[in-house]
Design an enzyme around this catalytic site. Structure first.
Site, PDB file in Angstrom:
ATOM      1  N   CYS A  33      -2.809  -1.254   1.154  1.00 50.33           N
ATOM      2  CA  CYS A  33      -3.008  -0.602   2.450  1.00 50.33           C
ATOM      3  C   CYS A  33      -3.840   0.665   2.325  1.00 50.33           C
ATOM      4  O   CYS A  33      -4.330   1.182   3.321  1.00 50.33           O
ATOM      5  CB  CYS A  33      -1.669  -0.282   3.105  1.00 50.33           C
ATOM      6  N   CYS A 103       6.266   0.377   1.676  1.00 51.68           N
ATOM      7  CA  CYS A 103       6.064   1.780   2.042  1.00 51.68           C
ATOM      8  C   CYS A 103       7.202   2.634   1.474  1.00 51.68           C
ATOM      9  O   CYS A 103       6.983   3.769   1.058  1.00 51.68           O
ATOM     10  CB  CYS A 103       6.006   1.935   3.558  1.00 51.68           C
TER      11      CYS A 103
END
Ligand code: FES
Length: 125
Positions: A33, A103
């Site tokens: 990402c 994350c």
């Protein structure tokens, strides 16, 4: 996509910024990402984390994870902080969507990287 807890932490994050006179710093990124997280800490001579802050260039889950993770390690020894996993962070956040699990891993990795930095610099003194 996010539950209320995640959204409330994201909107009102704790421990954002950089610890003054930090002696531990860890920066990690996710290649997929492209998001980056940096955690700084001040660790005292007894190995207790007196303060921890984060800077995150990433998604809402990354911000919520780093806020939560830093809150969870302040006041802990580095040994205890090393036991913190992304699963603990997810539990504290009452869940993350499956595609956002990575994350929370960033927060775990950034804490480990910061403690690693501290240990290496301590030895070289
Ligand atoms: Fe990159 Fe969340 S999507 S850290």
């Amino acid at each position: 996509m996010y539950n209320e807890k995640v959204m409330s932490v994201f909107k009102n994050p704790q421990n954002m910024g950089e610890v003054e006179n930090y002696n531990a710093i860890g920066t990690v990124g996710n290649e997929v990402c492209g998001d980056i997280m940096q955690i700084t800490m001040r660790i005292n001579d007894d190995g207790v984390i007196e303060d921890a802050k984060f800077k995150t260039f990433g998604c809402a889950a990354a911000v919520a994870s780093s806020s939560t993770a830093t809150s969870m390690i302040i006041g802990k020894t580095i040994d205890d902080a090393l036991k913190l996993t992304n699963k603990d962070v997810i539990t504290e956040l009452e869940g993350l969507p499956p595609q956002k699990i990575h994350c929370s891993v960033l927060a775990e990795d950034a804490i480990r990287a910061a403690i690693d930095y501290y240990e290496k610099n301590k030895q070289s003194k």
